[in-house]
Structures are given as C-alpha cells and as structure tokens.
Write a protein that holds these residues in place. Sequence first.
Motif, PDB file in Angstrom:
ATOM      1  N   ASP A  53      29.202  40.522  23.362  1.00 63.11           N
ATOM      2  CA  ASP A  53      30.463  39.877  23.735  1.00 63.11           C
ATOM      3  C   ASP A  53      31.699  41.101  23.857  1.00 63.11           C
ATOM      4  N   ASP A  54      31.203  41.919  23.134  1.00 62.69           N
ATOM      5  CA  ASP A  54      32.572  43.130  23.109  1.00 62.69           C
ATOM      6  C   ASP A  54      32.464  43.860  24.225  1.00 62.69           C
ATOM      7  N   LEU A  55      31.564  43.696  25.431  1.00 62.27           N
ATOM      8  CA  LEU A  55      31.309  44.546  26.381  1.00 62.27           C
ATOM      9  C   LEU A  55      31.987  43.556  27.646  1.00 62.27           C
ATOM     10  N   ARG A  56      32.350  42.366  27.181  1.00 63.07           N
ATOM     11  CA  ARG A  56      32.786  41.390  28.462  1.00 63.07           C
ATOM     12  C   ARG A  56      33.945  41.814  29.104  1.00 63.07           C
ATOM     13  N   PRO A  57      33.702  42.254  30.589  1.00 58.03           N
ATOM     14  CA  PRO A  57      34.942  42.623  31.318  1.00 58.03           C
ATOM     15  C   PRO A  57      35.770  41.802  31.844  1.00 58.03           C
ATOM     16  N   LEU A  58      37.096  42.123  32.204  1.00 55.76           N
ATOM     17  CA  LEU A  58      37.985  41.324  33.003  1.00 55.76           C
ATOM     18  C   LEU A  58      37.367  40.937  34.409  1.00 55.76           C
ATOM     19  N   THR A  59      37.835  39.747  34.832  1.00 53.69           N
ATOM     20  CA  THR A  59      37.009  39.370  36.384  1.00 53.69           C
ATOM     21  C   THR A  59      38.142  40.160  37.141  1.00 53.69           C
ATOM     22  N   LYS A  60      37.963  40.083  38.610  1.00 54.82           N
ATOM     23  CA  LYS A  60      38.533  40.662  39.569  1.00 54.82           C
ATOM     24  C   LYS A  60      39.822  39.915  39.686  1.00 54.82           C
ATOM     25  N   LYS A  61      39.784  38.495  39.352  1.00 52.46           N
ATOM     26  CA  LYS A  61      41.089  37.699  39.414  1.00 52.46           C
ATOM     27  C   LYS A  61      41.977  38.072  38.193  1.00 52.46           C
ATOM     28  N   GLY A  62      41.266  38.417  36.771  1.00 45.55           N
ATOM     29  CA  GLY A  62      41.976  38.812  35.640  1.00 45.55           C
ATOM     30  C   GLY A  62      42.820  40.052  36.141  1.00 45.55           C
ATOM     31  N   ARG A  63      41.896  41.062  36.681  1.00 43.58           N
ATOM     32  CA  ARG A  63      42.789  42.455  36.891  1.00 43.58           C
ATOM     33  C   ARG A  63      44.049  42.145  37.936  1.00 43.58           C
ATOM     34  N   THR A  64      43.753  41.365  38.864  1.00 42.36           N
ATOM     35  CA  THR A  64      44.965  41.458  39.821  1.00 42.36           C
ATOM     36  C   THR A  64      45.982  40.672  39.149  1.00 42.36           C
ATOM     37  N   ARG A  65      45.818  39.541  38.627  1.00 40.12           N
ATOM     38  CA  ARG A  65      46.758  39.030  37.912  1.00 40.12           C
ATOM     39  C   ARG A  65      47.397  39.691  36.956  1.00 40.12           C
ATOM     40  N   MET A  66      46.802  40.538  36.232  1.00 44.86           N
ATOM     41  CA  MET A  66      47.349  41.248  35.217  1.00 44.86           C
ATOM     42  C   MET A  66      48.429  42.431  35.696  1.00 44.86           C
ATOM     43  N   LYS A 104      45.657  33.692  28.410  1.00 48.09           N
ATOM     44  CA  LYS A 104      45.040  34.772  28.859  1.00 48.09           C
ATOM     45  C   LYS A 104      46.380  35.576  29.754  1.00 48.09           C
ATOM     46  N   GLY A 105      46.789  36.830  29.511  1.00 42.91           N
ATOM     47  CA  GLY A 105      47.698  37.418  30.182  1.00 42.91           C
ATOM     48  C   GLY A 105      49.138  37.087  29.517  1.00 42.91           C
TER      49      GLY A 105
END
Length: 169
Positions: free
Chosen positions: A24-37, A134-135
């Motif tokens: 789970d430590d390797l779980r990345p952001l989603t595309k939507k998460g990156r865009t919103r952030m 989140k965010g």
Amino acid sequence: MQILIIRHALAEDRETFARRDQDDDLRPLTKKGRTRMKRNAMGLTRLTNIDLVGHSPLVRAVQTAGIIGEAYPDARVMEVPELAPGRGPETVAHWLGFVSRDANLAMVGHEPDLGELVAWFCTGVAAPFMHLKKGAAVMLRCERPGGPGCAELEWAMTPRQLRLLASCP
C-alpha cells in the motif's frame, strides 16, 4: 511559525491496488487526483507562502508534495519519515525542532494521523476534532512550535474551496 497541513490527493483505490499484490505504501495518485491537486495548490498560492514541503515517504504523499513544490518553485521539498502513518504527533514535533522557526512549512501526510496532529497541536490531546478530505489543507500558527497545545487554528479549507479560490480573478 506557520504550519500548513495537507492531506495527500486522491489515490488509487486501496482494495483494487491490494489485489495486485503491491504494498500500500506504493499506491499512487489517480489522474483525477493529480489534476485536482494542481488546482488545490494554485488556490494555496493565494493564501500563503511556503518555504519547505515535508512529506511522508508513501508514494501518494511524495506525488502530492511534488505538485505543491511545482506551485511553490522556491520551496524545498523533502521526505520526512516522521510523517509516515502511525508515527504519532510527538515524532512530528521532534522533527519540527530541526526546522527554522521562521519557516512557512507545509506537511503532506495521511488520515487519521493528520487529524490527530492538528488536534494535538491545538489542544494538547491527539483526539481528532476534524477529518481532512483528500487534498484538504489546514493552517496552524505556532509561537513555540513542537509541543502539545502549541498552535492556533487559523483556517481550514476543503479541496473544493481551494479549487474555487484558484479560479478567482
């Protein structure tokens, strides 16, 4: 000292990611998460300056801190193992002892740890009185950083509020 506490952006679904037999430590952001952030970070630039971005070693926090760092190109971005889940507010406070009191600091981490950290800094008790989406971001001001009850809550913003702020002329 100003301390901006930011929860990492939207990451891949925990259960779906676990089915791939990855830590789970390797779980990345989603595309939507990156865009919103990216929009959240632009909103933050309207509210405060940041000199240092400390982040948990987990991939989703590293990626979120990178986005914050892009919005604040003069800020130093560094991994802070004390921000990993389950470390406790006392370990974060110990790390703060090594940070300049003149710094405008951002810390990127995880729930429920960040809620506990905010509560501990504001009240002296690690019993969360708020949950960071989140965010989301919370600004604390510490006159004597590092101890329980050392901070005052200046503001708290949801991710949506940060994105709306980024849209203001």
